[in-house]
Motif scaffolding. Structure first.
Motif, PDB file in Angstrom:
ATOM      1  N   UNK A 124       0.800  -1.245   0.006  1.00 43.73           N
ATOM      2  CA  UNK A 124       0.076   0.085  -0.129  1.00 43.73           C
ATOM      3  C   UNK A 124       0.842   1.212  -0.038  1.00 43.73           C
ATOM      4  N   UNK A 125       0.271   2.394  -0.357  1.00 47.30           N
ATOM      5  CA  UNK A 125       1.118   3.680  -0.427  1.00 47.30           C
ATOM      6  C   UNK A 125       1.254   4.457  -1.879  1.00 47.30           C
ATOM      7  N   UNK A 126       2.312   5.046  -2.040  1.00 46.36           N
ATOM      8  CA  UNK A 126       2.753   5.532  -3.190  1.00 46.36           C
ATOM      9  C   UNK A 126       2.880   4.410  -4.268  1.00 46.36           C
ATOM     10  N   UNK A 127       2.640   4.525  -5.535  1.00 44.05           N
ATOM     11  CA  UNK A 127       2.684   3.489  -6.388  1.00 44.05           C
ATOM     12  C   UNK A 127       3.224   4.257  -7.969  1.00 44.05           C
ATOM     13  N   UNK A 128       4.092   5.345  -7.992  1.00 42.66           N
ATOM     14  CA  UNK A 128       3.982   5.906  -9.293  1.00 42.66           C
ATOM     15  C   UNK A 128       4.978   5.031 -10.188  1.00 42.66           C
ATOM     16  N   UNK A 129       5.854   4.158  -9.604  1.00 43.13           N
ATOM     17  CA  UNK A 129       6.656   3.214 -10.443  1.00 43.13           C
ATOM     18  C   UNK A 129       6.266   1.989 -10.556  1.00 43.13           C
ATOM     19  N   UNK A 130       5.071   1.566 -10.026  1.00 42.63           N
ATOM     20  CA  UNK A 130       4.416   0.415  -9.997  1.00 42.63           C
ATOM     21  C   UNK A 130       4.953  -0.513  -8.842  1.00 42.63           C
ATOM     22  N   UNK A 131       5.504  -0.064  -7.897  1.00 46.11           N
ATOM     23  CA  UNK A 131       6.043  -1.002  -6.626  1.00 46.11           C
ATOM     24  C   UNK A 131       5.204  -1.601  -6.028  1.00 46.11           C
ATOM     25  N   UNK A 132       3.936  -1.553  -6.072  1.00 46.67           N
ATOM     26  CA  UNK A 132       2.938  -2.185  -4.924  1.00 46.67           C
ATOM     27  C   UNK A 132       2.464  -3.335  -5.980  1.00 46.67           C
ATOM     28  N   UNK A 133       2.897  -3.624  -7.026  1.00 44.13           N
ATOM     29  CA  UNK A 133       2.718  -5.102  -7.666  1.00 44.13           C
ATOM     30  C   UNK A 133       1.476  -5.209  -8.266  1.00 44.13           C
ATOM     31  N   UNK A 134       0.524  -4.201  -8.714  1.00 40.94           N
ATOM     32  CA  UNK A 134      -0.953  -4.475  -9.122  1.00 40.94           C
ATOM     33  C   UNK A 134      -0.765  -4.348 -10.625  1.00 40.94           C
ATOM     34  N   UNK A 135       0.111  -4.034 -11.265  1.00 45.10           N
ATOM     35  CA  UNK A 135      -0.006  -3.845 -12.645  1.00 45.10           C
ATOM     36  C   UNK A 135      -0.397  -2.716 -13.185  1.00 45.10           C
ATOM     37  N   UNK A 136      -0.397  -1.617 -12.226  1.00 46.23           N
ATOM     38  CA  UNK A 136      -0.636  -0.256 -12.566  1.00 46.23           C
ATOM     39  C   UNK A 136       0.374   0.869 -11.664  1.00 46.23           C
TER      40      UNK A 136
END
Length: 166
Positions: free
Chosen positions: A25-37
């Motif tokens: 969870x959190x900031x995901x600008x580089x896709x680091x949350x692994x959600x494909x987005x």
């Protein structure tokens, strides 16, 4: 539900539940949350459906996790090769680091500018690193960025590593 292990930094967090599932969870600008987005998430979201995750760590814009089979997986920013897959392509879904099945510990390092690197220990006690190396932070005797794991020295007595954030 109880959490078994957690990794966090200033932008995002990731954790593994006792059932072996991986969440982020959190900031995901580089896709680091692994959600494909690259959508930000203010609550934990499951990364895939697997139930064999063992340990997780976070660097500034990447997530690293080991599985119970000894494999190591990375997600997110890869501009310096910090995902260890031999490329510099960002990944928003987990990618395996080589074909090794002997990873035991992993830690990420980086700063707010995304100068990221990863350090990991194998079950044989060897230390490995990859990613940004502009200040020699990989410990391999030079300042060249590396996009695949390289062994740090010849010692086989490494047992613990710690994340580094600036």
């Amino acid at each position: 539900t109880t959490w078994a292990t957690v990794g966090a930094n200033q932008y995002h967090s990731a954790a593994i539940k006792n059932d072996g599932t991986l969440w982020a969870w959190g900031y995901n600008a580089k896709g680091q949350l692994g959600q494909g987005n690259t959508t930000n998430y203010s609550s934990p979201v499951q990364v895939g459906a697997l139930t064999n995750w063992l340990e997780v760590a976070c660097s500034t814009y990447a997530t690293m996790a080991t599985k119970t089979d000894g494999t190591l997986w990375t997600i997110g920013d890869n501009v310096y090769g910090q995902l260890g897959d031999g490329s510099t392509t960002n990944r928003n879904s987990p990618v395996q680091v080589g074909a090794f099945t002997t990873w035991s510990k992993v830690a990420g390092g980086g700063d707010l500018n995304g100068s990221e690197f990863v350090t990991a220990i194998k079950t044989d006690g060897t230390l490995w690193s990859w990613g940004r190396n502009n200040h020699g932070q990989l410990g391999v005797g030079d300042t060249t960025d590396v996009s695949s794991p390289v062994q740090v020295g010849a010692l086989t007595t490494w047992s613990k590593i710690s994340p580094v954030q600036k």
